[in-house]
Structure formats: structure tokens, C-alpha cells
Design a protein around this motif. Structure first.
Motif, PDB file in Angstrom:
ATOM      1  N   ALA A 169       0.828  -1.180  -0.027  1.00  0.00           N
ATOM      2  CA  ALA A 169       0.077  -0.140   0.248  1.00  0.00           C
ATOM      3  C   ALA A 169       0.967   1.453  -0.110  1.00  0.00           C
ATOM      4  O   ALA A 169       0.536   2.291  -0.571  1.00  0.00           O
ATOM      5  CB  ALA A 169      -0.917  -0.144   1.161  1.00  0.00           C
ATOM      6  N   THR A 170       1.970   1.246   0.877  1.00  0.00           N
ATOM      7  CA  THR A 170       2.774   2.476   0.931  1.00  0.00           C
ATOM      8  C   THR A 170       3.422   2.703  -0.419  1.00  0.00           C
ATOM      9  O   THR A 170       3.528   3.923  -1.003  1.00  0.00           O
ATOM     10  CB  THR A 170       3.734   2.086   1.944  1.00  0.00           C
ATOM     11  OG1 THR A 170       3.212   1.955   3.187  1.00  0.00           O
ATOM     12  CG2 THR A 170       4.802   3.563   1.926  1.00  0.00           C
ATOM     13  N   PHE A 171       3.972   1.513  -1.209  1.00  0.00           N
ATOM     14  CA  PHE A 171       4.571   1.897  -2.553  1.00  0.00           C
ATOM     15  C   PHE A 171       3.658   2.201  -3.424  1.00  0.00           C
ATOM     16  O   PHE A 171       3.832   3.119  -4.499  1.00  0.00           O
ATOM     17  CB  PHE A 171       5.640   0.597  -2.958  1.00  0.00           C
ATOM     18  CG  PHE A 171       6.630   0.819  -2.217  1.00  0.00           C
ATOM     19  CD1 PHE A 171       7.862   1.399  -2.784  1.00  0.00           C
ATOM     20  CD2 PHE A 171       6.925  -0.016  -1.225  1.00  0.00           C
ATOM     21  CE1 PHE A 171       9.085   1.470  -2.313  1.00  0.00           C
ATOM     22  CE2 PHE A 171       8.396   0.019  -0.675  1.00  0.00           C
ATOM     23  CZ  PHE A 171       9.293   0.780  -1.198  1.00  0.00           C
ATOM     24  N   HIS A 172       2.349   1.575  -3.443  1.00  0.00           N
ATOM     25  CA  HIS A 172       1.289   1.957  -4.463  1.00  0.00           C
ATOM     26  C   HIS A 172       0.965   3.464  -4.151  1.00  0.00           C
ATOM     27  O   HIS A 172       0.585   4.449  -5.080  1.00  0.00           O
ATOM     28  CB  HIS A 172       0.106   1.208  -4.276  1.00  0.00           C
ATOM     29  CG  HIS A 172       0.300  -0.012  -5.071  1.00  0.00           C
ATOM     30  ND1 HIS A 172      -0.714  -1.161  -5.290  1.00  0.00           N
ATOM     31  CD2 HIS A 172       1.178  -0.814  -5.688  1.00  0.00           C
ATOM     32  CE1 HIS A 172      -0.534  -1.938  -5.913  1.00  0.00           C
ATOM     33  NE2 HIS A 172       0.952  -1.823  -6.298  1.00  0.00           N
ATOM     34  N   SER A 173       0.755   4.014  -2.803  1.00  0.00           N
ATOM     35  CA  SER A 173       0.645   5.542  -2.420  1.00  0.00           C
ATOM     36  C   SER A 173       1.810   6.286  -3.038  1.00  0.00           C
ATOM     37  O   SER A 173       1.523   7.368  -3.707  1.00  0.00           O
ATOM     38  CB  SER A 173       0.463   5.609  -1.220  1.00  0.00           C
ATOM     39  OG  SER A 173      -0.791   4.712  -0.812  1.00  0.00           O
ATOM     40  N   HIS A 174       2.817   5.855  -2.871  1.00  0.00           N
ATOM     41  CA  HIS A 174       4.141   6.590  -3.307  1.00  0.00           C
ATOM     42  C   HIS A 174       4.094   6.831  -4.778  1.00  0.00           C
ATOM     43  O   HIS A 174       4.484   7.853  -5.298  1.00  0.00           O
ATOM     44  CB  HIS A 174       5.535   5.604  -2.896  1.00  0.00           C
ATOM     45  CG  HIS A 174       6.733   6.373  -3.181  1.00  0.00           C
ATOM     46  ND1 HIS A 174       7.293   6.318  -4.611  1.00  0.00           N
ATOM     47  CD2 HIS A 174       7.330   7.453  -2.860  1.00  0.00           C
ATOM     48  CE1 HIS A 174       8.556   7.086  -4.726  1.00  0.00           C
ATOM     49  NE2 HIS A 174       8.665   7.715  -3.391  1.00  0.00           N
ATOM     50  N   ASP A 175       3.996   5.748  -5.614  1.00  0.00           N
ATOM     51  CA  ASP A 175       3.496   5.656  -6.882  1.00  0.00           C
ATOM     52  C   ASP A 175       2.746   6.810  -7.499  1.00  0.00           C
ATOM     53  O   ASP A 175       2.624   7.628  -8.535  1.00  0.00           O
ATOM     54  CB  ASP A 175       3.366   4.526  -7.585  1.00  0.00           C
ATOM     55  CG  ASP A 175       4.704   3.489  -7.693  1.00  0.00           C
ATOM     56  OD1 ASP A 175       5.573   3.988  -7.138  1.00  0.00           O
ATOM     57  OD2 ASP A 175       4.313   2.274  -7.823  1.00  0.00           O
ATOM     58  N   ALA A 176       1.523   6.835  -6.834  1.00  0.00           N
ATOM     59  CA  ALA A 176       0.411   7.689  -7.289  1.00  0.00           C
ATOM     60  C   ALA A 176       1.016   9.356  -7.051  1.00  0.00           C
ATOM     61  O   ALA A 176      -0.085  10.183  -7.559  1.00  0.00           O
ATOM     62  CB  ALA A 176      -0.823   7.517  -6.138  1.00  0.00           C
ATOM     63  N   PHE A 177       2.114   9.392  -6.253  1.00  0.00           N
ATOM     64  CA  PHE A 177       2.422  10.662  -6.153  1.00  0.00           C
ATOM     65  C   PHE A 177       3.018  11.264  -7.456  1.00  0.00           C
ATOM     66  O   PHE A 177       3.306  12.479  -7.591  1.00  0.00           O
ATOM     67  CB  PHE A 177       3.183  11.052  -5.035  1.00  0.00           C
ATOM     68  CG  PHE A 177       2.639  11.403  -3.647  1.00  0.00           C
ATOM     69  CD1 PHE A 177       2.299  12.648  -3.517  1.00  0.00           C
ATOM     70  CD2 PHE A 177       2.634  10.417  -2.743  1.00  0.00           C
ATOM     71  CE1 PHE A 177       1.636  12.842  -2.350  1.00  0.00           C
ATOM     72  CE2 PHE A 177       1.925  10.780  -1.571  1.00  0.00           C
ATOM     73  CZ  PHE A 177       1.455  11.987  -1.348  1.00  0.00           C
ATOM     74  N   LEU A 178       3.428  10.293  -8.298  1.00  0.00           N
ATOM     75  CA  LEU A 178       3.796  10.698  -9.812  1.00  0.00           C
ATOM     76  C   LEU A 178       2.698  11.536 -10.650  1.00  0.00           C
ATOM     77  O   LEU A 178       3.203  12.455 -11.372  1.00  0.00           O
ATOM     78  CB  LEU A 178       4.447   9.657 -10.529  1.00  0.00           C
ATOM     79  CG  LEU A 178       5.913   9.334 -10.228  1.00  0.00           C
ATOM     80  CD1 LEU A 178       5.892   8.155 -10.911  1.00  0.00           C
ATOM     81  CD2 LEU A 178       6.920  10.436 -10.686  1.00  0.00           C
ATOM     82  N   SER A 179       1.872  11.048 -10.486  1.00  0.00           N
ATOM     83  CA  SER A 179       0.279  11.571 -11.347  1.00  0.00           C
ATOM     84  C   SER A 179       0.111  13.004 -10.691  1.00  0.00           C
ATOM     85  O   SER A 179      -0.155  14.054 -11.558  1.00  0.00           O
ATOM     86  CB  SER A 179      -0.842  10.782 -10.932  1.00  0.00           C
ATOM     87  OG  SER A 179      -1.884  11.214 -11.625  1.00  0.00           O
ATOM     88  N   LEU A 180       0.222  13.010  -9.357  1.00  0.00           N
ATOM     89  CA  LEU A 180      -0.537  14.437  -8.716  1.00  0.00           C
ATOM     90  C   LEU A 180       0.417  15.633  -9.216  1.00  0.00           C
ATOM     91  O   LEU A 180      -0.070  16.589  -9.640  1.00  0.00           O
ATOM     92  CB  LEU A 180      -0.701  14.267  -7.334  1.00  0.00           C
ATOM     93  CG  LEU A 180      -1.390  15.458  -6.465  1.00  0.00           C
ATOM     94  CD1 LEU A 180      -2.613  15.743  -7.189  1.00  0.00           C
ATOM     95  CD2 LEU A 180      -1.248  14.853  -5.035  1.00  0.00           C
ATOM     96  N   PRO A 181       1.701  15.744  -8.985  1.00  0.00           N
ATOM     97  CA  PRO A 181       2.472  17.109  -9.490  1.00  0.00           C
ATOM     98  C   PRO A 181       2.481  17.164 -11.027  1.00  0.00           C
ATOM     99  O   PRO A 181       2.260  18.243 -11.178  1.00  0.00           O
ATOM    100  CB  PRO A 181       4.009  16.661  -8.928  1.00  0.00           C
ATOM    101  CG  PRO A 181       3.736  15.541  -8.011  1.00  0.00           C
ATOM    102  CD  PRO A 181       2.488  14.710  -8.349  1.00  0.00           C
ATOM    103  N   ALA A 182       2.098  16.157 -11.884  1.00  0.00           N
ATOM    104  CA  ALA A 182       1.921  16.448 -13.164  1.00  0.00           C
ATOM    105  C   ALA A 182       0.625  17.035 -13.321  1.00  0.00           C
ATOM    106  O   ALA A 182       0.642  17.860 -14.576  1.00  0.00           O
ATOM    107  CB  ALA A 182       1.992  14.832 -14.027  1.00  0.00           C
ATOM    108  N   SER A 183      -0.402  16.808 -12.573  1.00  0.00           N
ATOM    109  CA  SER A 183      -1.617  17.384 -12.624  1.00  0.00           C
ATOM    110  C   SER A 183      -1.572  18.971 -12.470  1.00  0.00           C
ATOM    111  O   SER A 183      -2.377  19.940 -13.161  1.00  0.00           O
ATOM    112  CB  SER A 183      -2.744  16.650 -11.824  1.00  0.00           C
ATOM    113  OG  SER A 183      -2.554  17.194 -10.656  1.00  0.00           O
TER     114      SER A 183
END
Length: 281
Positions: A169-183
Motif C-alpha cells: 500500500a505504501t509503495f502504491h501510494s508513493h507511485d500515485a504521487f507521480l501523477s499528482l504533481p503532473a496535474s
């Protein structure tokens, strides 16, 4: 205006803006399909097409690979090829060995509370910034601008029954942070300041600084990293665009090309004769 003419107009505008008006788009041929690009010297491997559901649980490797343009998630184009978490804002996302951040609380496992709190603060700040800037986009977007699952949806704030689930869960959450700054990057790129003195329009940082709780130094650091930088120093992932797949986001395409985001176009329709059906893409 036809898709071909709109693309030609976008390419011409980007070349003019980059003082490359004498440079013609480069033509490539792969698997009997013609591709073209105005800003790429070679043709990368053509990525497979993936359903929207794939991106709802994408991981780091998926985000950082070339893909086909998605009107629902146009910001993925702006993910950097080599995202670095060295700034004061993003260094909280650095993950050392799991023994440093895994915590057992009454038999359940979770991410260290201080780390989880700092991640959540970052997530909420980026969401607020993105929403404020998108509300002042200078383009009549023909885009859905859907939000991929936010990092907390992947479970970094929750307790889990074992270490394996917590790490996952932690690493999936970490990966999701790549999309948010791009938005946020897309929102910055499309930002149009509200009407003020036409001789001195306000910047996106000036606009956001007027809101309570958004600090100017924080924004300046954001502007100095890949989130707010559109220079050759930061290479973005880019995308392929299928012109025959009801693509109509030509103003956004122009914006991408203007800051030299790598774009490849499926040019099958560009080489079709009048009245001749374009080849498969």
C-alpha cells in the motif's frame, strides 16, 4: 477545420515559437504506419494501448513509460522522465528500507505516523493548487481532466494486517504521487491570469499567494523543480497521439509543443488520399 489542418497549425505555431519555423516535421515509418513529430529526432518503441482501468492502479514503471494520449488524464504527458525527490517539498517521499518506516501498533502495521502526516499535507496542498489553477485555465478544454485515485486512496493512511500489505500500500501510494504533481504542471501550463493590468499580468505564483495558507516560498520552490519547470533541463515523458481516435484537444497539443514536450503523431490520416480511408492505427 480538419484534424490534419489543426495539427499542421499546432506544429507551425510550436516551430515558430521555438524559432524553428524552417524545420519540417520528421516522418517515420513503423509496421506500415506513418508517424510524425516536430520535436523528436528518432522514433521510440510504439507503446501498447491500455484501457482506462489500467491507469487506476498504475505503478511507478507504468507512469514513467511512453503511452498514448488519454483525454481523461492529459497530465500524464508531463511526468518527468527522471523524477527526483531532492527538493524540500518532495524529499519527504524518499523511502529508505522498510524497517525505517514500518510501525506495529497493537498487532496491525502502518506507515510511520509522521511520514504519513507529511505525505497527506503534501497531497492536500497539491490538490488545492491544481484546482485553483485549473479554474483559471485559458483554454476551453475538450478534456475530462479526471483525477486518478489520489495517493491516500492507495492506503498509506490506513492500518494493515501484515507487513506485506503495508509495504504494498505504501509503495502504491508513493507511485500515485507521480501523477499528482503532473496535474499541477498541466494546470500551470494552462493558467491564464484573471483580468488585471494588461501591462503586468500576474503569474500563477502571484495568483496563488493571495490565498490564505499558501506560502510564497513554498510556491517558489515548486516553480524551481520539475513541477513548474518547462525547460530542456527537465525531460517529460510525452506521448503518442492517435489523430483518428476523435482527438480534438489541439489547443493543448499546441501548449505541449510550445514547451517541447515529446509528441509523436500517428500520421496514418496524414498520408491518406482524399476519399481514401486511412490505414489502421
Amino acid at each position: 477545420m480538419s484534424p490534419v489542418n489543426q495539427v499542421s497549425q499546432a506544429l507551425s505555431y510550436s516551430n515558430l515559437s521555438l524559432n524553428l519555423s524552417q524545420q519540417s516535421p520528421i516522418i517515420f515509418l513503423a509496421a506500415n504506419i506513418v508517424y510524425t513529430s516536430s520535436n523528436q529526432p528518432f522514433l521510440p518503441s510504439i507503446p501498447p494501448r491500455k484501457p482506462l482501468t489500467y491507469w487506476e492502479n498504475a505503478v511507478n514503471q507504468s507512469y514513467t513509460q511512453l503511452h498514448w494520449f488519454l483525454p481523461q488524464y492529459p497530465h500524464l504527458v508531463l511526468i518527468p522522465q527522471d523524477p527526483l525527490y531532492k527538493s524540500l517539498i518532495l524529499n519527504r517521499l524518499f523511502l529508505d528500507h522498510s524497517s525505517k518506516w514500518l510501525v506495529n501498533v497493537l498487532g496491525s502495521w502502518k506507515l510511520d505516523q509522521d511520514i504519513a502526516y507529511s505525505w497527506h499535507q503534501l497531497e492536500m496542498a497539491l490538490v488545492v493548487i491544481q484546482k485553483q489553477l485549473v479554474s483559471h485555465s485559458g483554454i476551453a478544454l475538450d478534456l475530462e481532466l479526471s483525477t486518478l485515485p489520489l495517493p491516500h486512496i492507495q492506503g498509506y493512511l490506513k492500518s494493515h494486517p501484515n507487513q506485506h500489505n503495508t509495504i504494498k500500500a505504501t509503495f502504491h501510494s508513493h507511485d500515485a504521487f507521480l501523477s499528482l504533481p503532473a496535474s499541477v504542471s498541466l494546470a500551470i501550463l494552462l493558467f491564464q491570469p484573471p483580468p488585471t493590468d494588461p501591462l503586468s499580468p500576474i503569474s500563477w505564483m502571484d495568483f496563488l499567494s493571495a490565498f490564505d495558507g499558501i506560502d510564497r516560498p513554498w510556491l517558489e520552490e515548486l516553480a524551481g523543480m520539475f513541477v513548474g519547470q518547462f525547460t530542456p533541463h527537465w525531460s517529460h515523458i510525452g506521448c503518442f497521439i492517435d489523430l483518428q481516435d476523435q482527438f480534438s484537444s489541439f489547443e493543448v497539443l499546441t501548449k505541449f509543443l510550445h514547451v517541447n514536450v515529446p509528441i509523436g503523431l500517428d500520421g496514418a490520416c496524414l498520408v491518406s488520399s482524399p476519399g481514401q480511408q486511412a490505414g489502421p492505427s
